[in-house]
Motif scaffolding. Sequence first.
Motif, PDB file in Angstrom:
ATOM      1  N   ALA A  29       8.570  -3.059   4.327  1.00 40.22           N
ATOM      2  CA  ALA A  29       8.595  -2.568   5.704  1.00 40.22           C
ATOM      3  C   ALA A  29       9.023  -1.103   5.759  1.00 40.22           C
ATOM      4  N   VAL A  30      10.059  -0.751   5.005  1.00 46.12           N
ATOM      5  CA  VAL A  30      10.486   0.651   4.919  1.00 46.12           C
ATOM      6  C   VAL A  30       9.321   1.528   4.475  1.00 46.12           C
ATOM      7  N   ALA A  31       8.614   1.072   3.448  1.00 47.84           N
ATOM      8  CA  ALA A  31       7.511   1.856   2.897  1.00 47.84           C
ATOM      9  C   ALA A  31       6.357   1.982   3.891  1.00 47.84           C
ATOM     10  N   TYR A  32       6.041   0.912   4.596  1.00 51.08           N
ATOM     11  CA  TYR A  32       4.959   0.985   5.584  1.00 51.08           C
ATOM     12  C   TYR A  32       5.321   1.921   6.736  1.00 51.08           C
ATOM     13  N   ILE A  33       6.579   1.884   7.167  1.00 49.86           N
ATOM     14  CA  ILE A  33       7.010   2.831   8.200  1.00 49.86           C
ATOM     15  C   ILE A  33       6.817   4.254   7.704  1.00 49.86           C
ATOM     16  N   ALA A  34       7.247   4.515   6.473  1.00 45.87           N
ATOM     17  CA  ALA A  34       7.083   5.855   5.902  1.00 45.87           C
ATOM     18  C   ALA A  34       5.622   6.272   5.872  1.00 45.87           C
ATOM     19  N   SER A  35       4.745   5.347   5.491  1.00 49.48           N
ATOM     20  CA  SER A  35       3.322   5.704   5.407  1.00 49.48           C
ATOM     21  C   SER A  35       2.743   6.016   6.777  1.00 49.48           C
ATOM     22  N   ASN A  36       3.381   5.540   7.851  1.00 52.66           N
ATOM     23  CA  ASN A  36       2.934   5.848   9.207  1.00 52.66           C
ATOM     24  C   ASN A  36       3.368   7.230   9.678  1.00 52.66           C
ATOM     25  N   PHE A  37       4.299   7.874   8.951  1.00 55.68           N
ATOM     26  CA  PHE A  37       4.847   9.149   9.416  1.00 55.68           C
ATOM     27  C   PHE A  37       4.650  10.324   8.459  1.00 55.68           C
ATOM     28  N   VAL A  38       4.217  10.081   7.231  1.00 57.84           N
ATOM     29  CA  VAL A  38       4.031  11.205   6.307  1.00 57.84           C
ATOM     30  C   VAL A  38       2.878  12.092   6.767  1.00 57.84           C
ATOM     31  N   VAL A  61       4.504  -0.320  -4.371  1.00 54.01           N
ATOM     32  CA  VAL A  61       5.430   0.098  -5.436  1.00 54.01           C
ATOM     33  C   VAL A  61       6.890   0.048  -4.984  1.00 54.01           C
ATOM     34  N   SER A  62       7.117  -0.386  -3.748  1.00 48.59           N
ATOM     35  CA  SER A  62       8.457  -0.270  -3.174  1.00 48.59           C
ATOM     36  C   SER A  62       9.489  -1.176  -3.831  1.00 48.59           C
ATOM     37  N   THR A  63       9.054  -2.228  -4.525  1.00 50.09           N
ATOM     38  CA  THR A  63      10.014  -3.119  -5.207  1.00 50.09           C
ATOM     39  C   THR A  63       9.964  -2.966  -6.725  1.00 50.09           C
ATOM     40  N   TRP A  64       9.192  -2.014  -7.210  1.00 55.80           N
ATOM     41  CA  TRP A  64       9.038  -1.816  -8.656  1.00 55.80           C
ATOM     42  C   TRP A  64      10.381  -1.606  -9.350  1.00 55.80           C
ATOM     43  N   ALA A  65      11.260  -0.855  -8.740  1.00 51.93           N
ATOM     44  CA  ALA A  65      12.551  -0.551  -9.374  1.00 51.93           C
ATOM     45  C   ALA A  65      13.386  -1.799  -9.591  1.00 51.93           C
ATOM     46  N   ASP A  66      13.205  -2.812  -8.752  1.00 47.16           N
ATOM     47  CA  ASP A  66      13.942  -4.057  -8.947  1.00 47.16           C
ATOM     48  C   ASP A  66      13.413  -4.851 -10.132  1.00 47.16           C
ATOM     49  N   SER A  67      12.135  -4.703 -10.445  1.00 43.29           N
ATOM     50  CA  SER A  67      11.599  -5.320 -11.663  1.00 43.29           C
ATOM     51  C   SER A  67      12.055  -4.552 -12.900  1.00 43.29           C
ATOM     52  N   TYR A  68      12.004  -3.234 -12.813  1.00 44.30           N
ATOM     53  CA  TYR A  68      12.344  -2.359 -13.945  1.00 44.30           C
ATOM     54  C   TYR A  68      13.768  -2.586 -14.428  1.00 44.30           C
ATOM     55  N   TRP A 193       5.972  -5.945  11.028  1.00 47.65           N
ATOM     56  CA  TRP A 193       7.283  -5.480  11.463  1.00 47.65           C
ATOM     57  C   TRP A 193       7.339  -3.956  11.464  1.00 47.65           C
ATOM     58  N   ALA A 194       6.750  -3.344  10.448  1.00 45.41           N
ATOM     59  CA  ALA A 194       6.718  -1.879  10.373  1.00 45.41           C
ATOM     60  C   ALA A 194       5.965  -1.286  11.556  1.00 45.41           C
ATOM     61  N   THR A 195       4.902  -1.945  11.983  1.00 50.47           N
ATOM     62  CA  THR A 195       4.147  -1.475  13.146  1.00 50.47           C
ATOM     63  C   THR A 195       5.020  -1.513  14.395  1.00 50.47           C
ATOM     64  N   THR A 196       5.771  -2.597  14.551  1.00 52.87           N
ATOM     65  CA  THR A 196       6.670  -2.720  15.699  1.00 52.87           C
ATOM     66  C   THR A 196       7.745  -1.644  15.678  1.00 52.87           C
ATOM     67  N   LYS A 270      17.472  -3.935  12.066  1.00 52.88           N
ATOM     68  CA  LYS A 270      16.291  -3.257  12.609  1.00 52.88           C
ATOM     69  C   LYS A 270      16.458  -1.742  12.544  1.00 52.88           C
ATOM     70  N   LEU A 271      17.613  -1.277  12.991  1.00 55.33           N
ATOM     71  CA  LEU A 271      17.872   0.159  13.006  1.00 55.33           C
ATOM     72  C   LEU A 271      17.828   0.744  11.607  1.00 55.33           C
ATOM     73  N   GLN A 272      18.462   0.089  10.659  1.00 56.46           N
ATOM     74  CA  GLN A 272      18.528   0.631   9.302  1.00 56.46           C
ATOM     75  C   GLN A 272      17.159   0.633   8.611  1.00 56.46           C
ATOM     76  N   ILE A 273      16.345  -0.387   8.850  1.00 55.80           N
ATOM     77  CA  ILE A 273      14.995  -0.402   8.286  1.00 55.80           C
ATOM     78  C   ILE A 273      14.165   0.713   8.911  1.00 55.80           C
ATOM     79  N   ALA A 274      14.226   0.844  10.233  1.00 58.17           N
ATOM     80  CA  ALA A 274      13.470   1.899  10.916  1.00 58.17           C
ATOM     81  C   ALA A 274      13.922   3.276  10.449  1.00 58.17           C
ATOM     82  N   LYS A 275      15.216   3.455  10.393  1.00 54.09           N
ATOM     83  CA  LYS A 275      15.808   4.741  10.028  1.00 54.09           C
ATOM     84  C   LYS A 275      15.410   5.158   8.615  1.00 54.09           C
TER      85      LYS A 275
END
Length: 291
Positions: A29-38, A61-68, A193-196, A270-275
Motif C-alpha cells: 500500500a505504501v508503494a502504491y501510494i508512492a507510485s501515485n505521486f512520483v 519489490v516493496s517486501t524484498w528486503a524482508d526476504s533478503y 486501500w492505496a487508492t482510498t 491509516k495516517l502512517q501508511i498514507a504519510k
Amino acid sequence: MARLIAPIALLASAALPGALAWGAMGHEAVAYIASNFVTAATKTYFQSLLADTSADYLATVSTWADSYRYTTAGSFSAPFHYIDANDNPPTSCGVDYTRDCGAAGCVVSAIQNYTAILLDARYSAANRQIAAKMIIHFIGDIGQPLHCEALDIGGNSIAVLYDGDGTNLHAIWDSDIPESISGGASLTSAKSWATTLTTAINTGEYKSLAAGWLTGLSVATAATRQATALKWATEANAYVCSTVLKGGLTTVQNKELSGAYTTTADPVVKLQIAKQGYRLAKYLDAIVAAA
C-alpha cells in the motif's frame, strides 16, 4: 556512528518465511501510494532500474528486503528494519540516534547509506537496484511505531489476543490492524486501500497535512538524509506513548485487542501508511533530481 553498509551481495529473490513489517499488504500500500505521486521522470527512472514497466513496479519489490534478511547473504541487514528507542513508554517517548542506533546499524542509518549508493554512479546497476528495493521497504518500516521502539523487542514479546487468536502486539500493528482496515491481505487489497488514501491526500482529510509531512526532507548530504529519517522515526515513536501503549503494558498484555483498541489504532495506521507513501514518492523524486 553506525557502520557503513558492506558491499551488497547479489542473490535470487525468492520469498522466504518470516515476519514482515506492516505485513506485505501494508508495504505494498505504501508503494502504491508512492507510485501515485512520483513525477514522470521518477517513474521512468525506477521502472528502468527495477526492470519493470508495469504499474506495480514499486509494490512488487516493496517486501524484498524482508526476504533478503533471512538469507545467509542478507543476514547482516536484519537490524536495518528498526531503531531501538530506549525510552520509557508510556511515560516518555523519544529517539536518540547515538543511543539507539547500534554498531550494526538501524533503519535511520540504512536509509542514509542506501540512498548514498543510489546517488553514486560508481556502483553497478545491480547494486543500485538492491539499494532502491531497500529504500522502498525501509521508508515503510520507519512509519510503523513499534519499529522505532526497544521495549519488549518492539512489542514482539508482548502476548495479546486478536479475534481470539494468540499473537503479539508487534504482529497486530504489522498485519492484523492494517488488514482489518483494507479488508484483506492481497495485492488487490493494497492497491484499493492505496487508492482510498491517495484520494484522502489529494482532496480529503489529509490534503491540508500533506505539505507538512515533507518538512525537512532532503537527500543533499549524509547529514540531511540522516536528519530526515530520524525525524520520521521520532514521529512514529511518539505514537507508542500516545496510542500503542497509552494505558501501559497491563492494558494490552494478554488482552483481546480486536475491539476498542483497534478502533483507536485505526486512524494512526491509516495516517502512517498514507504519510510514508507520500514521503516515499517525494524522497524518490529527490533522489532522481539529485542523480
